[in-house]
Motif scaffolding. Structure first.
Motif, PDB file in Angstrom:
ATOM      1  N   ASP A 160      30.109 -72.033 -13.267  1.00  0.00           N
ATOM      2  CA  ASP A 160      29.459 -70.887 -13.904  1.00  0.00           C
ATOM      3  C   ASP A 160      28.051 -70.640 -13.373  1.00  0.00           C
ATOM      4  OD1 ASP A 160      31.719 -70.693 -15.466  1.00  0.00           O
ATOM      5  OD2 ASP A 160      30.813 -71.599 -17.250  1.00  0.00           O
ATOM      6  N   TYR A 161      27.465 -71.623 -12.713  1.00  0.00           N
ATOM      7  CA  TYR A 161      26.069 -71.535 -12.302  1.00  0.00           C
ATOM      8  C   TYR A 161      25.887 -71.120 -10.837  1.00  0.00           C
ATOM      9  CZ  TYR A 161      24.908 -73.980 -16.634  1.00  0.00           C
ATOM     10  OH  TYR A 161      24.757 -74.328 -17.958  1.00  0.00           O
ATOM     11  N   LEU A 162      26.950 -71.067 -10.075  1.00  0.00           N
ATOM     12  CA  LEU A 162      26.787 -70.883  -8.637  1.00  0.00           C
ATOM     13  C   LEU A 162      26.207 -69.512  -8.291  1.00  0.00           C
ATOM     14  CD1 LEU A 162      29.944 -72.659  -7.189  1.00  0.00           C
ATOM     15  CD2 LEU A 162      27.552 -73.395  -7.068  1.00  0.00           C
ATOM     16  N   GLU A 163      26.800 -68.443  -8.773  1.00  0.00           N
ATOM     17  CA  GLU A 163      26.291 -67.118  -8.433  1.00  0.00           C
ATOM     18  C   GLU A 163      24.856 -66.911  -8.915  1.00  0.00           C
ATOM     19  OE1 GLU A 163      29.335 -67.696  -9.331  1.00  0.00           O
ATOM     20  OE2 GLU A 163      30.611 -66.762  -7.811  1.00  0.00           O
ATOM     21  N   PRO A 164      24.527 -67.270 -10.171  1.00  0.00           N
ATOM     22  CA  PRO A 164      23.138 -67.094 -10.603  1.00  0.00           C
ATOM     23  C   PRO A 164      22.138 -67.877  -9.762  1.00  0.00           C
ATOM     24  CG  PRO A 164      24.561 -67.396 -12.508  1.00  0.00           C
ATOM     25  CD  PRO A 164      25.396 -67.666 -11.299  1.00  0.00           C
ATOM     26  N   MET A 165      22.493 -69.074  -9.345  1.00  0.00           N
ATOM     27  CA  MET A 165      21.569 -69.864  -8.534  1.00  0.00           C
ATOM     28  C   MET A 165      21.401 -69.261  -7.134  1.00  0.00           C
ATOM     29  SD  MET A 165      20.376 -72.139 -10.455  1.00  0.00           S
ATOM     30  CE  MET A 165      20.779 -71.784 -12.154  1.00  0.00           C
ATOM     31  N   ALA A 166      22.479 -68.790  -6.563  1.00  0.00           N
ATOM     32  CA  ALA A 166      22.376 -68.133  -5.258  1.00  0.00           C
ATOM     33  C   ALA A 166      21.494 -66.892  -5.352  1.00  0.00           C
ATOM     34  CB  ALA A 166      23.774 -67.763  -4.748  1.00  0.00           C
ATOM     35  N   ASP A 167      21.621 -66.140  -6.440  1.00  0.00           N
ATOM     36  CA  ASP A 167      20.809 -64.937  -6.622  1.00  0.00           C
ATOM     37  C   ASP A 167      19.318 -65.266  -6.709  1.00  0.00           C
ATOM     38  OD1 ASP A 167      23.070 -63.367  -6.611  1.00  0.00           O
ATOM     39  OD2 ASP A 167      23.194 -63.189  -8.791  1.00  0.00           O
ATOM     40  N   GLN A 184      18.426 -73.059  -2.284  1.00  0.00           N
ATOM     41  CA  GLN A 184      18.955 -73.429  -0.970  1.00  0.00           C
ATOM     42  C   GLN A 184      20.006 -74.533  -1.016  1.00  0.00           C
ATOM     43  OE1 GLN A 184      15.679 -72.852  -1.561  1.00  0.00           O
ATOM     44  NE2 GLN A 184      14.664 -71.981   0.227  1.00  0.00           N
ATOM     45  N   LYS A 185      19.850 -75.456  -1.984  1.00  0.00           N
ATOM     46  CA  LYS A 185      20.790 -76.577  -2.092  1.00  0.00           C
ATOM     47  C   LYS A 185      21.194 -76.731  -3.545  1.00  0.00           C
ATOM     48  CE  LYS A 185      18.883 -79.311   1.751  1.00  0.00           C
ATOM     49  NZ  LYS A 185      18.412 -80.654   2.181  1.00  0.00           N
ATOM     50  N   ILE A 186      22.483 -77.063  -3.750  1.00  0.00           N
ATOM     51  CA  ILE A 186      22.962 -77.230  -5.113  1.00  0.00           C
ATOM     52  C   ILE A 186      24.014 -78.331  -5.144  1.00  0.00           C
ATOM     53  CG2 ILE A 186      24.791 -75.470  -4.924  1.00  0.00           C
ATOM     54  CD1 ILE A 186      23.936 -74.637  -7.827  1.00  0.00           C
TER      55      ILE A 186
END
Length: 213
Positions: free
Chosen positions: A71-78, A82-84
């Motif tokens: 659930d967090y991938l798109e918001p973090m990319a936005d 750089q790293k997750i």
């Protein structure tokens, strides 16, 4: 070896000022804890957005300690992360997480709690950019460095450090940083050691010089 100050260990009522105390230090580590995967809660998305804005120009890496990492991938990319990484214990299909993170332009990693065997990473090395090993956990004693967990992080850095980046996270002290650097670890997450200092930037600079000796 990069030193990653963890904003979760900063004064939570003065996050902007805490980030300013880092001055030109290039890295910032953001732990997102949801109160389900482990007992603590750190930041909601509004706060993460504010942190990312205040830390503009820094290299941001996010450690997801949550039950639903996807659930967090798109918001973090936005937000320009750089790293997750997310915990393998929370991922029924780690490849799904790794591939989606990379599709979104982020470097992707898997994290391990101390009780999880390192062998659980074996199927995923070709698909990930880094692995994060916890060297402390909720222990009712202030989340202290656990020496056997440090030992296995050192071993993994020696064995796999040329293949992928190895991170260590939890209770690290100067001696631990020196061991990790000698073993070839790529990064160490620092909480109290960084933000507990009167001058975090100067402390981080001194620690960087120490491990480069």
């Amino acid at each position: 070896m990069d030193l990653l100050p963890s904003i979760a260990s900063a004064s939570q009522i003065e996050l902007g000022e805490e980030i300013r105390r880092l001055k030109s230090w290039p890295f910032l580590h953001i732990d997102i804890e949801d109160g389900n995967f482990l007992p603590n809660i750190t930041f909601g998305m509004k706060t993460v957005k504010a942190i990312a804005s205040a830390a503009e120009g820094k290299i941001l890496d996010v450690h997801l300690l949550v039950t639903n990492p996807m659930d967090y991938l798109e918001p973090m990319a936005d937000l320009g992360v750089q790293k997750i990484c997310a915990h393998i214990e929370a991922l029924p299909y780690p490849m799904q997480f790794l591939n989606r993170a990379r599709q979104l332009g982020m470097k992707a990693g898997l994290a391990l709690n101390m009780a999880t065997p390192v062998s659980h990473l074996d199927p995923f090395y070709p698909a990930m950019d880094f692995a994060l090993l916890m060297t402390a956990e909720p222990d009712s004693q202030g989340d202290q460095l656990y020496p056997p967990a440090l030992d296995r992080a050192v071993r993994l850095a020696e064995e796999r450090g040329r293949e992928i980046e190895i991170f260590a996270d939890g209770g690290l002290n100067e001696a631990a940083l020196q061991r990790l650097a000698r073993a070839g670890a790529a990064a160490a997450v620092l909480g109290r050691l960084a933000f507990g200092a009167n001058q975090p930037f100067e402390t981080l600079s001194e620690l960087q010089a120490l491990i480069q000796q």
